[in-house]
Scaffold this active site. Structure first.
Site, PDB file in Angstrom:
ATOM      1  N   LYS A 165       0.850  -1.207   0.000  1.00  0.00           N
ATOM      2  CA  LYS A 165       0.000   0.000   0.000  1.00  0.00           C
ATOM      3  C   LYS A 165       0.880   1.249   0.000  1.00  0.00           C
ATOM      4  O   LYS A 165       0.651   2.188  -0.758  1.00  0.00           O
ATOM      5  CB  LYS A 165      -0.923   0.002   1.234  1.00  0.00           C
ATOM      6  CG  LYS A 165      -2.077  -0.969   1.085  1.00  0.00           C
ATOM      7  CD  LYS A 165      -2.828  -1.201   2.391  1.00  0.00           C
ATOM      8  CE  LYS A 165      -3.879  -2.293   2.208  1.00  0.00           C
ATOM      9  NZ  LYS A 165      -4.528  -2.739   3.432  1.00  0.00           N
TER      10      LYS A 165
ATOM     11  N   GLN B  89      -4.787  -1.301   9.630  1.00  0.00           N
ATOM     12  CA  GLN B  89      -4.709  -2.646   9.047  1.00  0.00           C
ATOM     13  C   GLN B  89      -5.335  -3.675   9.987  1.00  0.00           C
ATOM     14  O   GLN B  89      -4.973  -3.747  11.163  1.00  0.00           O
ATOM     15  CB  GLN B  89      -3.231  -2.990   8.764  1.00  0.00           C
ATOM     16  CG  GLN B  89      -3.025  -4.308   8.058  1.00  0.00           C
ATOM     17  CD  GLN B  89      -3.597  -4.328   6.639  1.00  0.00           C
ATOM     18  OE1 GLN B  89      -3.426  -3.389   5.871  1.00  0.00           O
ATOM     19  NE2 GLN B  89      -4.290  -5.403   6.300  1.00  0.00           N
TER      20      GLN B  89
ATOM     21  N   ASP C  64     -11.224   2.901   4.128  1.00  0.00           N
ATOM     22  CA  ASP C  64     -11.639   1.496   4.035  1.00  0.00           C
ATOM     23  C   ASP C  64     -13.164   1.381   3.992  1.00  0.00           C
ATOM     24  O   ASP C  64     -13.701   0.330   3.657  1.00  0.00           O
ATOM     25  CB  ASP C  64     -11.119   0.717   5.259  1.00  0.00           C
ATOM     26  CG  ASP C  64      -9.977  -0.228   4.909  1.00  0.00           C
ATOM     27  OD1 ASP C  64      -9.790  -0.502   3.708  1.00  0.00           O
ATOM     28  OD2 ASP C  64      -9.303  -0.693   5.838  1.00  0.00           O
TER      29      ASP C  64
END
Ligand code: NAD
Length: 296
Positions: A54, A98, A121
């Site tokens: 990422k 994460q 997200d």
């Protein structure tokens, strides 16, 4: 019939190109560089790989990448304090924590502490509610990438029968909401669904998000249907470790009209959509018009 193979790797590259173009314009015309902060708690090997990837791709499209690596025993208070700092930092437009988090940390509490506007997200409860009510939201990356591939292949999805296998909060449910938003007739199947084969056979669009290697055989697929295989399963075959999806690709591609491979299908789209969401978040926070084609 042999299916068209939907090339997620190539599609993701076009998304990254679009993102890079918007980033360049934001810098040139407004002096703004979009920034993505990624928070990793602990040393889960798979998470470390994702976070590295990422960060690399964020920089490649011209955005700022801020990586925060915290020890596995970080307290909830310290993690929440970091998120609070990132929420208030104007150079950070997207925040991603994460998952999974170490067991002593409350995932829902942590995710819901992210400012919804920076929740790239799309997991914050406000974004879940906005998506569910058809309002502008941050959309979870994997379902967004899957939707983009479907739209690209079909144009309009209106009136199609779509079956989503899996009802997780991160893939199955938001995927079903997006398909409903595009006027599909949507069925969500799951581990308790009866006659799954029959349910899947009715579908013009099958999205498999289960996490069971090759559980959907070709003879469940309607002739000409489009198959989006979200599953990523590591198995041993002929003495080698290989990645396979939730769909038996070899038999399904003989029946489907189009199908995503694993690897090289949905996977690459997920990070591309994370970058897209970060640019979208940056434009929204600066009251600038949003890039077209990068969100739902
Ligand atoms: P999850 O474990 O949270 O959910 C799995 C779902 O499958 C559940 O809702 C369950 O009801 C359903 N299920 C389980 N067994 C079933 C059965 N026999 N028949 C029908 N349904 C059944 O998983 P998830 O987080 O949604 O991920 C699903 C898969 O997608 C995994 O393989 C994961 O690695 C992959 N994934 C890929 C990406 C990507 O970027 N491509 C992103 C997220 C997840």
């Amino acid at each position: 019939m042999t299916a068209k193979i939907i090339d997620g790797k190539a599609f993701a590259a076009t998304i990254r190109e679009k993102v890079a173009g918007h980033v360049a314009r934001l810098k040139e015309e407004h002096g703004i560089t979009p920034g993505l902060a990624v928070v990793l708690v602990g040393e889960d090997p798979a998470s470390q790989v994702y976070v590295r990837s990422k960060g690399k791709q964020t920089v490649e499209v011209g955005m700022n990448s801020f990586e925060h690596k915290l020890d596995a025993d970080t307290s909830e208070a310290d993690l929440l304090a970091l998120i609070d700092t990132l929420n208030k930092d104007d150079s950070v437009h997207g925040i991603l924590v994460q998952l999974p988090l170490p067991k002593h940390l409350d995932e829902d509490l942590v995710i819901n502490s992210i400012s919804p506007e920076k929740d790239v997200d799309g997991f914050h409860i406000s974004n879940v509610g906005l998506l569910g009510t058809g309002q502008k939201s941050m959309v979870p990356c994997t379902p967004l990438g899957s939707l983009m591939m479907l739209r690209d292949h079909h144009g309009s999805l209106s009136g199609m029968n779509a079956v989503v296998i899996g009802r997780s909060n991160i893939v199955g449910k938001p995927m079903a909401q997006l398909l409903l938003g595009d006027s599909c007739t949507v069925t969500i199947a799951h581990s308790r669904t009866k006659d799954l084969a029959e349910v899947v056979r009715r579908a013009d669009i099958v999205v498999a998000a289960v996490g069971r290697p090759e559980m959907v055989p070709g003879d469940w697929i309607k002739e000409g249907a489009t198959v989006i295989d979200v599953g990523i399963n590591r198995i041993e075959r002929d003495g080698k470790n290989v990645l396979v999806g939730d769909v038996d690709f070899a038999s399904a591609k003989e029946v489907a009209g189009a199908i995503t491979p694993v690897p090289g299908g949905v996977g690459p789209m997920t990070i591309a959509c994370l970058l897209a969401n970060t640019v979208t978040a940056c434009c929204r926070s600066n009251d600038l018009s949003e890039p077209e084609g990068l969100t739902a």
